[in-house]
Design a protein around this motif. Structure first.
Motif, PDB file in Angstrom:
ATOM      1  N   TYR A  82       0.828  -1.205   0.000  1.00 36.01           N
ATOM      2  CA  TYR A  82       0.000   0.000   0.000  1.00 36.01           C
ATOM      3  C   TYR A  82       0.863   1.256   0.000  1.00 36.01           C
ATOM      4  O   TYR A  82       0.536   2.250  -0.635  1.00 36.01           O
ATOM      5  CB  TYR A  82      -0.914   0.058   1.236  1.00 36.01           C
ATOM      6  N   LEU A  83       1.986   1.184   0.727  1.00 35.44           N
ATOM      7  CA  LEU A  83       2.881   2.334   0.831  1.00 35.44           C
ATOM      8  C   LEU A  83       3.830   2.451  -0.358  1.00 35.44           C
ATOM      9  O   LEU A  83       4.508   3.464  -0.507  1.00 35.44           O
ATOM     10  CB  LEU A  83       3.700   2.249   2.126  1.00 35.44           C
ATOM     11  N   GLY A  84       3.889   1.402  -1.180  1.00 41.69           N
ATOM     12  CA  GLY A  84       4.798   1.417  -2.324  1.00 41.69           C
ATOM     13  C   GLY A  84       6.250   1.272  -1.926  1.00 41.69           C
ATOM     14  O   GLY A  84       7.147   1.812  -2.573  1.00 41.69           O
ATOM     15  N   ILE A  85       6.516   0.525  -0.867  1.00 42.45           N
ATOM     16  CA  ILE A  85       7.879   0.337  -0.359  1.00 42.45           C
ATOM     17  C   ILE A  85       8.274  -1.121  -0.538  1.00 42.45           C
ATOM     18  O   ILE A  85       7.599  -2.015  -0.027  1.00 42.45           O
ATOM     19  CB  ILE A  85       7.965   0.720   1.129  1.00 42.45           C
ATOM     20  N   PRO A  86       9.375  -1.398  -1.241  1.00 39.93           N
ATOM     21  CA  PRO A  86       9.840  -2.783  -1.384  1.00 39.93           C
ATOM     22  C   PRO A  86      10.257  -3.375  -0.031  1.00 39.93           C
ATOM     23  O   PRO A  86      10.753  -2.664   0.845  1.00 39.93           O
ATOM     24  CB  PRO A  86      11.053  -2.668  -2.309  1.00 39.93           C
ATOM     25  N   GLN A  87      10.036  -4.673   0.126  1.00 38.54           N
ATOM     26  CA  GLN A  87      10.379  -5.372   1.370  1.00 38.54           C
ATOM     27  C   GLN A  87      11.852  -5.185   1.718  1.00 38.54           C
ATOM     28  O   GLN A  87      12.194  -4.966   2.881  1.00 38.54           O
ATOM     29  CB  GLN A  87      10.052  -6.865   1.234  1.00 38.54           C
ATOM     30  N   THR A  88      12.741  -5.253   0.719  1.00 41.14           N
ATOM     31  CA  THR A  88      14.173  -5.123   0.996  1.00 41.14           C
ATOM     32  C   THR A  88      14.504  -3.733   1.531  1.00 41.14           C
ATOM     33  O   THR A  88      15.332  -3.598   2.432  1.00 41.14           O
ATOM     34  CB  THR A  88      15.002  -5.400  -0.271  1.00 41.14           C
ATOM     35  N   THR A  89      13.866  -2.701   0.989  1.00 39.16           N
ATOM     36  CA  THR A  89      14.083  -1.337   1.476  1.00 39.16           C
ATOM     37  C   THR A  89      13.613  -1.224   2.919  1.00 39.16           C
ATOM     38  O   THR A  89      14.301  -0.662   3.770  1.00 39.16           O
ATOM     39  CB  THR A  89      13.331  -0.322   0.598  1.00 39.16           C
ATOM     40  N   TYR A  90      12.440  -1.771   3.192  1.00 38.88           N
ATOM     41  CA  TYR A  90      11.895  -1.753   4.555  1.00 38.88           C
ATOM     42  C   TYR A  90      12.862  -2.444   5.524  1.00 38.88           C
ATOM     43  O   TYR A  90      13.167  -1.901   6.596  1.00 38.88           O
ATOM     44  CB  TYR A  90      10.523  -2.434   4.595  1.00 38.88           C
ATOM     45  N   ASN A  91      13.350  -3.633   5.156  1.00 35.66           N
ATOM     46  CA  ASN A  91      14.256  -4.388   6.035  1.00 35.66           C
ATOM     47  C   ASN A  91      15.512  -3.577   6.354  1.00 35.66           C
ATOM     48  O   ASN A  91      15.940  -3.514   7.507  1.00 35.66           O
ATOM     49  CB  ASN A  91      14.639  -5.721   5.403  1.00 35.66           C
ATOM     50  N   LYS A  92      16.102  -2.949   5.330  1.00 37.82           N
ATOM     51  CA  LYS A  92      17.322  -2.164   5.532  1.00 37.82           C
ATOM     52  C   LYS A  92      17.051  -0.937   6.388  1.00 37.82           C
ATOM     53  O   LYS A  92      17.779  -0.656   7.334  1.00 37.82           O
ATOM     54  CB  LYS A  92      17.908  -1.735   4.187  1.00 37.82           C
ATOM     55  N   LYS A  93      15.970  -0.210   6.084  1.00 33.11           N
ATOM     56  CA  LYS A  93      15.647   1.014   6.825  1.00 33.11           C
ATOM     57  C   LYS A  93      15.297   0.696   8.283  1.00 33.11           C
ATOM     58  O   LYS A  93      15.675   1.439   9.186  1.00 33.11           O
ATOM     59  CB  LYS A  93      14.478   1.752   6.168  1.00 33.11           C
ATOM     60  N   LYS A  94      14.595  -0.393   8.490  1.00 38.07           N
ATOM     61  CA  LYS A  94      14.243  -0.784   9.862  1.00 38.07           C
ATOM     62  C   LYS A  94      15.509  -1.142  10.637  1.00 38.07           C
ATOM     63  O   LYS A  94      15.692  -0.716  11.781  1.00 38.07           O
ATOM     64  CB  LYS A  94      13.280  -1.969   9.835  1.00 38.07           C
ATOM     65  N   ARG A  95      16.398  -1.912  10.006  1.00 38.21           N
ATOM     66  CA  ARG A  95      17.656  -2.298  10.650  1.00 38.21           C
ATOM     67  C   ARG A  95      18.494  -1.063  10.993  1.00 38.21           C
ATOM     68  O   ARG A  95      19.122  -0.994  12.045  1.00 38.21           O
ATOM     69  CB  ARG A  95      18.429  -3.248   9.732  1.00 38.21           C
ATOM     70  N   ASP A  96      18.464  -0.061  10.092  1.00 35.90           N
ATOM     71  CA  ASP A  96      19.240   1.166  10.294  1.00 35.90           C
ATOM     72  C   ASP A  96      18.523   2.176  11.194  1.00 35.90           C
ATOM     73  O   ASP A  96      19.026   3.280  11.397  1.00 35.90           O
ATOM     74  CB  ASP A  96      19.552   1.820   8.947  1.00 35.90           C
ATOM     75  N   LYS A  97      17.327   1.804  11.685  1.00 33.14           N
ATOM     76  CA  LYS A  97      16.509   2.691  12.514  1.00 33.14           C
ATOM     77  C   LYS A  97      16.242   4.019  11.814  1.00 33.14           C
ATOM     78  O   LYS A  97      16.304   5.094  12.412  1.00 33.14           O
ATOM     79  CB  LYS A  97      17.156   2.911  13.882  1.00 33.14           C
ATOM     80  N   ALA A  98      15.936   3.911  10.521  1.00 30.49           N
ATOM     81  CA  ALA A  98      15.679   5.094   9.695  1.00 30.49           C
ATOM     82  C   ALA A  98      14.246   5.592   9.904  1.00 30.49           C
ATOM     83  O   ALA A  98      13.418   4.919  10.521  1.00 30.49           O
ATOM     84  CB  ALA A  98      15.902   4.747   8.223  1.00 30.49           C
ATOM     85  N   LEU A  99      13.996   6.762   9.368  1.00 30.51           N
ATOM     86  CA  LEU A  99      12.679   7.381   9.445  1.00 30.51           C
ATOM     87  C   LEU A  99      12.043   7.426   8.056  1.00 30.51           C
ATOM     88  O   LEU A  99      12.744   7.562   7.050  1.00 30.51           O
ATOM     89  CB  LEU A  99      12.791   8.807   9.988  1.00 30.51           C
ATOM     90  N   PHE A 100      10.710   7.320   8.027  1.00 28.12           N
ATOM     91  CA  PHE A 100       9.990   7.483   6.772  1.00 28.12           C
ATOM     92  C   PHE A 100      10.143   8.914   6.274  1.00 28.12           C
ATOM     93  O   PHE A 100      10.323   9.840   7.073  1.00 28.12           O
ATOM     94  CB  PHE A 100       8.483   7.227   6.975  1.00 28.12           C
ATOM     95  N   ASP A 101      10.033   9.082   4.957  1.00 32.43           N
ATOM     96  CA  ASP A 101       9.988  10.439   4.420  1.00 32.43           C
ATOM     97  C   ASP A 101       8.639  11.059   4.787  1.00 32.43           C
ATOM     98  O   ASP A 101       7.767  10.409   5.369  1.00 32.43           O
ATOM     99  CB  ASP A 101      10.228  10.443   2.905  1.00 32.43           C
ATOM    100  N   GLN A 102       8.458  12.326   4.455  1.00 32.09           N
ATOM    101  CA  GLN A 102       7.239  13.033   4.855  1.00 32.09           C
ATOM    102  C   GLN A 102       5.981  12.414   4.257  1.00 32.09           C
ATOM    103  O   GLN A 102       4.963  12.279   4.943  1.00 32.09           O
ATOM    104  CB  GLN A 102       7.332  14.506   4.475  1.00 32.09           C
TER     105      GLN A 102
END
Length: 171
Positions: A82-102
């Motif tokens: 729904y958000l248009g985010i690939p699973q691999t991007t999500y996994n990396k961003k979550k691991r890096d404790k990243a924040l969503f864009d606006q």
């Protein structure tokens, strides 16, 4: 207008929230019901559009996807779709404790508000609300409400349908 400020902390990072109140009518900018989004061990709380705006601008942590997914009783991969985010991007961003864009932060907060409202409309019965989200709705063009979560406009249409249900107005 008077500005008030409060600080929240997530993963050791302080996020400063500024809220505004109108001098003659303090409720003017506080038309929204309080919402809470659990992110890991912390919680993000907002009860005005100004507070939501500050959260959006600062970004919502990627771990919020798990909270929303659980509350919707849907798979993380479906929510990511729904958000248009690939699973691999999500996994990396979550691991890096990243924040969503606006853009995605706003969608996450709108979904949380919709969940809070929907559970309220269904008198606190989360399972009934979750089932309703997965069932085709004639008022929504014959599609399941959750299929409209890919846009903010779709989320708003689901909210309007919940409002109609709340007031007993059936299409």
């Amino acid at each position: 207008m008077d500005a008030q400020s409060k600080m929240i902390t997530f993963e050791g990072k302080g996020i400063n929230l500024k809220t505004k109140q109108h001098k003659s009518n303090p409720k003017l900018y506080s038309q929204q019901v309080e919402s809470t989004l659990k992110v890991g061990e912390a919680s993000l709380v907002w009860n005005s559009n100004w507070e939501r705006l500050n959260l959006i601008r600062n970004g919502i942590p990627f771990v919020a996807v798990e909270t929303i997914s659980n509350q919707l009783n849907t798979l993380i991969k479906d929510l990511l779709n729904y958000l248009g985010i690939p699973q691999t991007t999500y996994n990396k961003k979550k691991r890096d404790k990243a924040l969503f864009d606006q853009r995605d932060s706003e969608t996450i907060l709108l979904l949380q508000e919709l969940i809070d409202f929907g559970v309220n409309v269904f008198n606190g019965e989360e399972e009934k609300f979750q089932n309703w989200l997965k069932s085709p709705s004639i008022a929504l063009g014959g599609v399941a409400p959750e299929s409209l979560f890919d846009t903010n406009t779709g989320i708003e249409e689901v909210r309007k349908e919940l409002t109609r249900i709340e007031y007993g107005i059936f299409a």
